[in-house]
Design an enzyme around this catalytic site. Structure first.
Site, PDB file in Angstrom:
ATOM      1  N   ASP A 135       0.839  -1.200   0.000  1.00  0.00           N
ATOM      2  CA  ASP A 135       0.000   0.000   0.000  1.00  0.00           C
ATOM      3  C   ASP A 135       0.878   1.255   0.000  1.00  0.00           C
ATOM      4  O   ASP A 135       1.949   1.250  -0.618  1.00  0.00           O
ATOM      5  CB  ASP A 135      -0.921  -0.041   1.232  1.00  0.00           C
ATOM      6  N   HIS A 138      -3.456   5.893   3.544  1.00  0.00           N
ATOM      7  CA  HIS A 138      -4.286   4.727   3.227  1.00  0.00           C
ATOM      8  C   HIS A 138      -3.749   3.441   3.842  1.00  0.00           C
ATOM      9  O   HIS A 138      -4.493   2.645   4.423  1.00  0.00           O
ATOM     10  CB  HIS A 138      -4.362   4.613   1.702  1.00  0.00           C
ATOM     11  N   SER A 150     -11.458  -1.141  -0.299  1.00  0.00           N
ATOM     12  CA  SER A 150     -10.155  -1.120   0.371  1.00  0.00           C
ATOM     13  C   SER A 150     -10.292  -1.407   1.856  1.00  0.00           C
ATOM     14  O   SER A 150      -9.366  -1.927   2.484  1.00  0.00           O
ATOM     15  CB  SER A 150      -9.494   0.252   0.207  1.00  0.00           C
TER      16      SER A 150
END
Length: 602
Positions: free
Chosen positions: A175, A237, A417
């Site tokens: 990520d 994220h 996600s």
């Protein structure tokens, strides 16, 4: 001949359960508005040459041959108005070539075809596509983690934690990297920054052992071709994803991770504007213990790989080869389905082979409005929906920084996600109880132990992941599957799950209106056989086999005291859900005269 009631009377029609959801674009929230931004341009190509002839050459001849290959590639590139230079080699031996400008994927796919036509030594060529994180953030903060414990939309985590907490398992999060966070301290281990492009890395250097997220904020148009349309703050994220998987629990603060005793291996592949396929592929291989040139050996081999990222189009050969390598090393690869509210067949890596693809559900247990769907989706998990309230999103660890790092905080996001790390965390629980499970066994177990959707979720996989049932079925729990029927199971939505072949359950026809449903996830190439034996010579119960949408596939309507048998095969390419129903016709009911046994084999 005895009269039978309609086979379809009062038959609930469950929505079909296989879904494909891919990540063909990033999804962001801007003042409550969701923007889909597929990345259609790149400035790199991946070219894999057939290596056998070169291996037989002397070193000098080999260098000359490689130079000739580059010259050939450059000549073809000139026909398309681009100049190609060698940039680096991937872990699979493919060559990454840098272009002097960004070009459309359509243009570069044509270039790839021409390159192969001009140079027979090329095994394959493809654009080095940009992938992006999939998320829709919201700035409100609440403390409720409904996704873990609520009956309707949750994952049944409290029951699972009685059996496993993830000890001994490492989960790789491929990520944006991570921010040091008080609620992750102790559960982060090792890590690596795989971003090879300085402009994307935003940390002043290339690949190194520092996987910390320095921010992915961009201004409007910075990524080329008018994207993004508006300025974007840093997402952090990877930190949000890591918290869902393994935030520290029982520390009197913050939130609870799903596998709170597991370790997270943060691998940074996404920076400003996203990340390249070639970097992501190297991270996949390295995460599972494979070798990557120029990168130290991974001493923290991951059994689970979480990829909440994606891009448009078919699965790249580069990505598929990396997934194959990781699976061969025992890693289970979990990927997000995508946030475009569309069939995701043309997006990757959700459409790659050998992955567990995850759709997103809302707090009501139905398909989240943004979630992709289709036949390649395996299962669904909570992804949230913050449109009406931030509290309906997924809470996890975050950072306050708008561009560069700030301080620790928590926030609600929504997206596939967010659904994906829910499943990765459950897989960590499964493997902590039974480390011998193979990737295929994990996928089959996940699919076979889901619970039915309490709200509409057409083509969202076999159901919502049930953490407790998955851990029990993994073979390591102290709680065994029930030997008898559990009421109520009068509808497909409440059907008892049969977790393994050879199970025989004792059951009761409670009344003349009783119908008992049992759910089986049938693997590819297997034939389900169900045998029902009444407990009394006066009892006349009948047996029916249904598909996942309520279609009658087979029936057996023998007389009183007779054994009924139904069977059906799975001739497709993916496991399917089947429902077996026992219905009253005549005879005894209740605990005195309504007993029967039912066996399931495949």
């Amino acid at each position: 001949m005895k009269r039978k009631y309609s086979r379809h009377a009062n038959m609930p029609k469950q929505a079909a359960v296989l879904v494909l959801a891919v990540l063909s674009a990033s999804v962001y929230a801007t003042d409550g508005v969701t923007e889909s931004t597929p990345l259609t341009h790149t400035d790199r190509m991946i070219v894999k040459y057939k290596t056998t002839p070169l291996q037989a050459m002397a070193s000098g001849a080999r260098v000359n041959a490689m130079a000739e290959r580059l010259v050939t590639a450059q000549r073809v590139g000139q026909q398309f108005g681009v100049n190609l230079k060698n940039f680096r080699q991937t872990a699979t031996g493919a060559q990454v070539m840098k272009l002097d400008r960004k070009a459309s994927l359509d243009e570069l796919n044509k270039l790839a075809v021409q390159m192969k036509a001009q140079d027979p030594s090329i095994e394959y060529a493809e654009p080095d596509r940009m992938m992006k994180p999939l998320f829709t953030p919201n700035d409100a903060r609440y403390s409720e983690q409904w996704d873990l414990f609520e009956t309707t939309g949750g994952m049944r985590m409290p029951q699972a934690w009685d059996l496993a907490t993830g000890s001994g398992v490492t989960v790789a999060v491929i990520d944006t990297g991570y921010r040091p966070h008080a609620d992750l301290t102790g559960n982060l281990i090792g890590g690596y920054d795989f971003i090879s492009e300085m402009e994307i890395s935003n940390d002043g250097d290339g690949r190194d052992a520092d996987a910390r997220d320095t921010g992915d904020a961009v201004v409007a148009g910075e990524c080329g071709n008018g994207k993004p349309k508006q300025d974007r703050s840093s997402s952090w994220h990877g930190t949000h994803v890591a918290g869902t998987i393994a935030a520290v629990s029982n520390n009197s603060s913050g939130m609870a991770g799903i596998a709170f005793n597991a370790k997270v291996l943060p691998l940074r592949v996404l920076g400003k504007c996203g990340g390249y396929t070639s970097d992501i592929a190297d991270a996949i291989i390295w995460a599972a213990g494979g070798a990557v040139s120029g990168v130290p050996a991974n001493t923290n081999k991951a059994r689970v790989i979480n990829m909440s990222l994606g891009g448009e189009g078919a699965c790249d050969t580069t990505t598929q080869n990396a997934i194959n390598s990781a699976r061969a090393n025992g890693a289970v690869v979990i990927v997000a389905a995508g946030n475009e509210n569309q069939n995701a067949a043309n997006s990757n890596p959700a459409n790659c082979q050998g992955v567990v693809t995850v759709a997103a559900t809302n707090r009501s247990g139905g398909r989240a409005y943004y979630s992709n769907y289709g036949s390649v989706v395996d299962v669904a998990a909570p992804g949230g929906d913050v449109r009406s309230s931030a509290a309906n999103g997924i809470l996890s660890t975050l950072n306050t920084g708008m561009t560069g790092p700030g301080v620790d905080n928590y926030d609600f996001y929504q997206g596939t996600s967010m659904a994906t790390p829910h499943v990765a965390g459950v897989v960590a629980l499964m493997l902590s109880k039974n480390p011998s499970l193979t990737p295929d066994q994990v996928e089959t177990t996940l699919r076979s132990t889901t619970r039915a959707f309490p709200a509409a979720c057409s083509q969202c996989g076999t159901g919502i992941v049930d953490a407790h049932a998955a851990v029990v079925a993994a073979g390591g729990g102290t709680t065994q599957p029930p030997a008898g029927e559990i009421e109520s199971n009068n509808t497909m939505a409440t059907a008892n799950t049969v977790v393994s072949s050879g199970m025989t359950l004792t059951a009761t026809m409670a009344s003349s209106s009783d119908v008992d449903y049992f759910k089986v996830t049938l693997p590819v190439g297997k034939t389900l056989k169900s045998v029902m034996i009444p407990g009394s010579p006066l009892a006349d119960y009948d047996l029916y086999l249904y598909g996942d949408t309520g279609t009658l596939l087979a029936s057996s309507e023998q007389g009183a005291g007779r054994t009924d048998t139904v069977s059906g095969s799975n001739t497709g390419t993916r496991s399917v859900v089947r429902y077996v129903a026992v219905k009253y016709y005549s005879g005894g009911v209740g605990t005195a005269g309504g007993k029967y046994s039912i066996q399931f084999t495949w």
